[in-house]
Structures are given as C-alpha cells and as structure tokens.
Design a protein around this motif. Sequence first.
Motif, PDB file in Angstrom:
ATOM      1  N   GLY A  52       0.840  -1.165  -0.150  1.00  0.00           N
ATOM      2  CA  GLY A  52       0.013   0.284   0.115  1.00  0.00           C
ATOM      3  C   GLY A  52       0.899   1.114   0.007  1.00  0.00           C
ATOM      4  O   GLY A  52       0.352   2.487  -0.504  1.00  0.00           O
ATOM      5  N   VAL A  53       2.077   1.240   0.338  1.00  0.00           N
ATOM      6  CA  VAL A  53       2.986   2.285   0.828  1.00  0.00           C
ATOM      7  C   VAL A  53       3.417   2.792  -0.877  1.00  0.00           C
ATOM      8  O   VAL A  53       3.831   3.920  -0.962  1.00  0.00           O
ATOM      9  N   GLY A  54       2.976   2.179  -1.720  1.00  0.00           N
ATOM     10  CA  GLY A  54       3.378   2.398  -3.082  1.00  0.00           C
ATOM     11  C   GLY A  54       4.833   1.826  -3.649  1.00  0.00           C
ATOM     12  O   GLY A  54       5.626   1.284  -2.826  1.00  0.00           O
ATOM     13  N   SER A  55       5.417   2.245  -4.805  1.00  0.00           N
ATOM     14  CA  SER A  55       6.577   1.865  -5.216  1.00  0.00           C
ATOM     15  C   SER A  55       7.786   2.853  -4.825  1.00  0.00           C
ATOM     16  O   SER A  55       7.342   4.016  -4.256  1.00  0.00           O
ATOM     17  N   VAL A  56       9.022   2.335  -4.714  1.00  0.00           N
ATOM     18  CA  VAL A  56      10.034   2.945  -3.932  1.00  0.00           C
ATOM     19  C   VAL A  56      10.213   4.458  -4.608  1.00  0.00           C
ATOM     20  O   VAL A  56      10.513   5.462  -3.919  1.00  0.00           O
ATOM     21  N   ASP A  57      10.088   4.195  -6.082  1.00  0.00           N
ATOM     22  CA  ASP A  57      10.512   5.558  -6.926  1.00  0.00           C
ATOM     23  C   ASP A  57       9.387   6.610  -6.567  1.00  0.00           C
ATOM     24  O   ASP A  57       9.680   7.765  -7.335  1.00  0.00           O
ATOM     25  N   GLU A  58       8.382   6.335  -5.907  1.00  0.00           N
ATOM     26  CA  GLU A  58       7.241   7.338  -5.887  1.00  0.00           C
ATOM     27  C   GLU A  58       7.685   8.167  -4.728  1.00  0.00           C
ATOM     28  O   GLU A  58       6.789   8.992  -4.033  1.00  0.00           O
ATOM     29  N   ARG A  59       8.724   7.945  -3.873  1.00  0.00           N
ATOM     30  CA  ARG A  59       9.028   8.669  -2.777  1.00  0.00           C
ATOM     31  C   ARG A  59       9.719   9.896  -3.234  1.00  0.00           C
ATOM     32  O   ARG A  59      10.848   9.877  -3.481  1.00  0.00           O
ATOM     33  N   THR A  60       9.112  11.062  -3.267  1.00  0.00           N
ATOM     34  CA  THR A  60       9.600  12.383  -3.689  1.00  0.00           C
ATOM     35  C   THR A  60       9.477  13.399  -2.834  1.00  0.00           C
ATOM     36  O   THR A  60       8.768  13.355  -1.746  1.00  0.00           O
ATOM     37  N   GLY A  61      10.092  14.419  -2.822  1.00  0.00           N
ATOM     38  CA  GLY A  61      10.073  15.404  -2.016  1.00  0.00           C
ATOM     39  C   GLY A  61      10.676  15.108  -0.551  1.00  0.00           C
ATOM     40  O   GLY A  61      10.468  16.090   0.390  1.00  0.00           O
TER      41      GLY A  61
END
Length: 241
Positions: A52-61
């Motif tokens: 549910g946390v999404g993909s690693v490369d979606e960690r932005t900002g």
Amino acid sequence: EEVKNTVTQLKQTECMYFFGVLFDGDADAVLKEAVKQGIAGDGRHNWIFGDGVGSVDERTGIHRDSDLARAYQGTLVTKAAGSSDELAGAMREIGDSAEDLDYLKSVLPRYQDDPNLDAAPIHTHIVDDSSFMELQGLWAGFLYDSAIAAGLSACAAARTDVEGGSGVFLDGAEHFKAMATNVTFSGATGSVIFDPASGTREATSATFEVVNFVEDTVFDDGSGTARFNAVQTDLFQNGEW
C-alpha cells in the motif's frame, strides 16, 4: 494526535520489528513520528510495509538529511509479485493495435441509461492515453489470472440439462465449487492453485518479493532531495524463499 498515540503504543511494546498496512501519506506520518520517539531511523528498529505504500521511486520531496529520509533508509516492503514478461508484451501489442483498441472501446460500458453521462464512454480518456497498456502495474497479472480462473471454472460448472430450459446455465455455488476444486493452471502470476476448503488461492502458488528502500547516494539534482532505489533482497517462489 492519533498517529502520535499509535506510535507511543508501539514503542511501549519494546519490539524491534513493526509491520504496517499503510498507504503513502500514512506511512510518511507514522515514520516521522517514529523517528521522534526513537523507534525508526536509528539502525536498530526495523519497519516493514505492505504494497500500500506504493513503489520506492514514488518517494519524492524527501530531503536527504531529514528524519523521514533516515526512517525510510532500509525499510522493507513485502508484496505479491504479479508481473509477467509475456503479459507485458501482449499488453503492449494490444496498445499498439488500432484494431484492438477499437474493439476495447466497443465492449467497454457506455452507461446509456445514465442521464448524467450523456451516453459518453467514460473510458475514452483512459484508452486514448498514449501510455495505455504500456505498464502492467502490480494488479494486471492477478486480474488476468482471475478472469482465466472464472472462465475455466464456468466452463467446468455450466450445464445444459436444465429441465424446461434451453441454453447454458450456471449458478454461483456450482461456479465457486468448480473453481475451488477443479481449476489449476499456469498463469501470469505463477501456478494458480486454490484451496478446495476455502476457495482461497494457495499462498505457495503465488510469488512474493521483499525489497529494501536504499538511498541513492550518487543522485544529486541540486535541491538536496533524496532518491531511493528498490533493492530486492528475497523472493518467495514455488513455495520457497
């Protein structure tokens, strides 16, 4: 306040491993508070999340020297792996075919009876997008296998000998029983096998992977933002890690 209280309760357990079924914003909030309370980002406490946390490369900002960056470093994500090179290739072929796209548009619902939609196909903006069918995502393989399982079990359960009727008949109970007891096949997500007692897919027939959030120490866009890479550490396949 709810996040703070929850993390306080976790801290009081004195556990070193925490597993959370959380989504993007929730995970960020929990980890920030966990760092403040000393149970994340310290190299001793371990956090594991579902997909549910999404993909690693979606960690932005996320700033490189921030509490959140320290908290995410080394965090684990465990998820079912539904990717398939064969399915991805077939999807791209469909996306590149004008004939296939026209067929999809012809069978997707238009909701003619809904006056608020003016009989406009609500799928147009999706099908006409240039990226349509380019990426299969996490769920495509499972959706594909679900459709195949439903079809195979329907074929196994369908009857033509109903008294006073003609055609093919199928009821829910027979359909479910056929799926749970008679359907096994090699699908996009691996060997699909169902537990006959519950109808649930056997966990040993699915593929699961564990990935680490690992900060890319070479990346530098001049803004001080951190970038994380997904590093696969473990794979569960054919019933074994």
